[in-house]
Design a protein around this motif. Sequence first.
Motif, PDB file in Angstrom:
ATOM      1  N   PHE A   1      52.713  62.446   8.962  1.00  0.00           N
ATOM      2  CA  PHE A   1      52.838  61.770  11.203  1.00  0.00           C
ATOM      3  C   PHE A   1      53.343  60.708  11.223  1.00  0.00           C
ATOM      4  CE2 PHE A   1      51.249  61.444  14.986  1.00  0.00           C
ATOM      5  CZ  PHE A   1      52.167  62.644  16.143  1.00  0.00           C
ATOM      6  N   GLU A   2      52.167  59.223  10.772  1.00  0.00           N
ATOM      7  CA  GLU A   2      52.780  57.939  11.118  1.00  0.00           C
ATOM      8  C   GLU A   2      53.641  58.089  10.444  1.00  0.00           C
ATOM      9  OE1 GLU A   2      50.914  53.761   8.657  1.00  0.00           O
ATOM     10  OE2 GLU A   2      49.472  56.460   8.672  1.00  0.00           O
ATOM     11  N   VAL A   3      53.813  58.233   9.400  1.00  0.00           N
ATOM     12  CA  VAL A   3      55.371  57.956   9.097  1.00  0.00           C
ATOM     13  C   VAL A   3      56.432  58.364  10.566  1.00  0.00           C
ATOM     14  CG1 VAL A   3      57.983  58.784   7.373  1.00  0.00           C
ATOM     15  CG2 VAL A   3      55.057  58.545   6.740  1.00  0.00           C
ATOM     16  N   TYR A   4      56.560  59.610  10.971  1.00  0.00           N
ATOM     17  CA  TYR A   4      57.269  60.821  11.631  1.00  0.00           C
ATOM     18  C   TYR A   4      57.503  59.510  13.149  1.00  0.00           C
ATOM     19  CZ  TYR A   4      58.615  63.702  16.179  1.00  0.00           C
ATOM     20  OH  TYR A   4      59.014  63.719  16.594  1.00  0.00           O
ATOM     21  N   ARG A   5      55.920  58.587  13.456  1.00  0.00           N
ATOM     22  CA  ARG A   5      56.201  57.875  14.633  1.00  0.00           C
ATOM     23  C   ARG A   5      57.350  56.813  14.818  1.00  0.00           C
ATOM     24  NH1 ARG A   5      49.938  59.184  14.974  1.00  0.00           N
ATOM     25  NH2 ARG A   5      50.049  57.142  13.837  1.00  0.00           N
ATOM     26  N   ALA A   6      56.683  56.080  13.312  1.00  0.00           N
ATOM     27  CA  ALA A   6      56.868  54.786  13.275  1.00  0.00           C
ATOM     28  C   ALA A   6      58.909  54.971  12.962  1.00  0.00           C
ATOM     29  CB  ALA A   6      57.236  54.232  11.197  1.00  0.00           C
ATOM     30  N   ILE A   7      59.111  55.956  12.254  1.00  0.00           N
ATOM     31  CA  ILE A   7      60.743  56.450  12.531  1.00  0.00           C
ATOM     32  C   ILE A   7      61.218  56.826  13.766  1.00  0.00           C
ATOM     33  CG2 ILE A   7      62.663  57.109  11.275  1.00  0.00           C
ATOM     34  CD1 ILE A   7      61.364  55.112   9.832  1.00  0.00           C
ATOM     35  N   ARG A   8      60.864  57.858  14.509  1.00  0.00           N
ATOM     36  CA  ARG A   8      61.383  58.313  16.317  1.00  0.00           C
ATOM     37  C   ARG A   8      61.200  57.155  16.600  1.00  0.00           C
ATOM     38  NH1 ARG A   8      56.620  61.332  18.978  1.00  0.00           N
ATOM     39  NH2 ARG A   8      55.889  59.591  18.933  1.00  0.00           N
ATOM     40  N   MET A   9      60.329  56.044  16.501  1.00  0.00           N
ATOM     41  CA  MET A   9      59.877  53.838  17.501  1.00  0.00           C
ATOM     42  C   MET A   9      61.642  53.621  17.044  1.00  0.00           C
ATOM     43  SD  MET A   9      58.817  53.009  19.909  1.00  0.00           S
ATOM     44  CE  MET A   9      57.135  53.832  20.448  1.00  0.00           C
ATOM     45  N   TRP A  10      61.509  53.661  16.087  1.00  0.00           N
ATOM     46  CA  TRP A  10      63.186  52.547  16.058  1.00  0.00           C
ATOM     47  C   TRP A  10      64.454  54.157  16.598  1.00  0.00           C
ATOM     48  CZ3 TRP A  10      63.109  51.849   9.342  1.00  0.00           C
ATOM     49  CH2 TRP A  10      61.788  51.013   9.604  1.00  0.00           C
ATOM     50  N   LYS A  11      64.699  55.146  16.340  1.00  0.00           N
ATOM     51  CA  LYS A  11      65.665  56.077  16.743  1.00  0.00           C
ATOM     52  C   LYS A  11      64.685  55.828  18.022  1.00  0.00           C
ATOM     53  CE  LYS A  11      67.900  59.452  17.167  1.00  0.00           C
ATOM     54  NZ  LYS A  11      69.000  60.244  16.223  1.00  0.00           N
ATOM     55  N   PHE A  12      64.243  55.826  18.357  1.00  0.00           N
ATOM     56  CA  PHE A  12      63.955  54.992  20.369  1.00  0.00           C
ATOM     57  C   PHE A  12      64.728  53.518  20.730  1.00  0.00           C
ATOM     58  CE2 PHE A  12      61.956  53.444  24.073  1.00  0.00           C
ATOM     59  CZ  PHE A  12      62.022  54.334  24.969  1.00  0.00           C
ATOM     60  N   ILE A  13      64.256  52.975  20.303  1.00  0.00           N
ATOM     61  CA  ILE A  13      64.980  51.754  20.040  1.00  0.00           C
ATOM     62  C   ILE A  13      65.701  51.033  19.697  1.00  0.00           C
ATOM     63  CG2 ILE A  13      64.566  48.705  20.014  1.00  0.00           C
ATOM     64  CD1 ILE A  13      61.969  49.983  19.283  1.00  0.00           C
ATOM     65  N   TYR A  14      66.719  52.163  18.184  1.00  0.00           N
ATOM     66  CA  TYR A  14      67.956  51.590  17.541  1.00  0.00           C
ATOM     67  C   TYR A  14      68.623  52.949  18.010  1.00  0.00           C
ATOM     68  CZ  TYR A  14      64.961  47.272  16.567  1.00  0.00           C
ATOM     69  OH  TYR A  14      64.482  46.398  16.228  1.00  0.00           O
ATOM     70  N   ARG A  15      69.939  52.330  17.852  1.00  0.00           N
ATOM     71  CA  ARG A  15      71.104  53.422  17.231  1.00  0.00           C
ATOM     72  C   ARG A  15      71.323  53.375  15.799  1.00  0.00           C
ATOM     73  NH1 ARG A  15      77.118  54.156  18.410  1.00  0.00           N
ATOM     74  NH2 ARG A  15      76.394  51.498  19.637  1.00  0.00           N
TER      75      ARG A  15
END
Length: 168
Positions: free
Chosen positions: A45-59
């Motif tokens: 879940f920690e991995v998911y949250r981190a990459i999801r945040m990147w996806k939210f901020i970056y294209r």
Amino acid sequence: MRTKAPKNKPIAWLGVDPGKTGAAILLLEDYSLKIFDWPKSNNYFEVYRAIRMWKFIYRIRMSVMEKVASMTGQGVKSVWSFSGNYHAWQMLLIALDIRHRLLTPAQWQKGLLSKTDGPEPKARVQNVACRIFAPEYFFGPKGGYKDGRGDAALMAYKARQIDMGEEK
């Protein structure tokens, strides 16, 4: 209240080394890197949250992940653990709708590394990663080289090459 995603997201490319000491590296247009080391706790879940945040901020336009297989002589527990990380990363990329390619080490290293870059593959990756990017990205607080970061950074670089039509 939910925060809205930025309208004009900065472009980025993702590289993933799925190993136990692996990492995910986000390469930005200015060649700076964002780093996520695989958690020692194996908290997916920690991995998911981190990459999801990147996806939210970056294209994130493209991702490259190392396509791996078990090796002769590896123990069952080791293969099972490694396989879990590998498939978790694959599902994460799919779930977050991140375009990706699975490339063997020979495929993602092609055009990036040469025998003159070092005596063996890990040294070559370290030397090339430190030549392309700021070396401080690849060393821990005690000064040790983090090989998962070097691999992930070069895979992000390969993702950028593929996306920009510059693949060699």
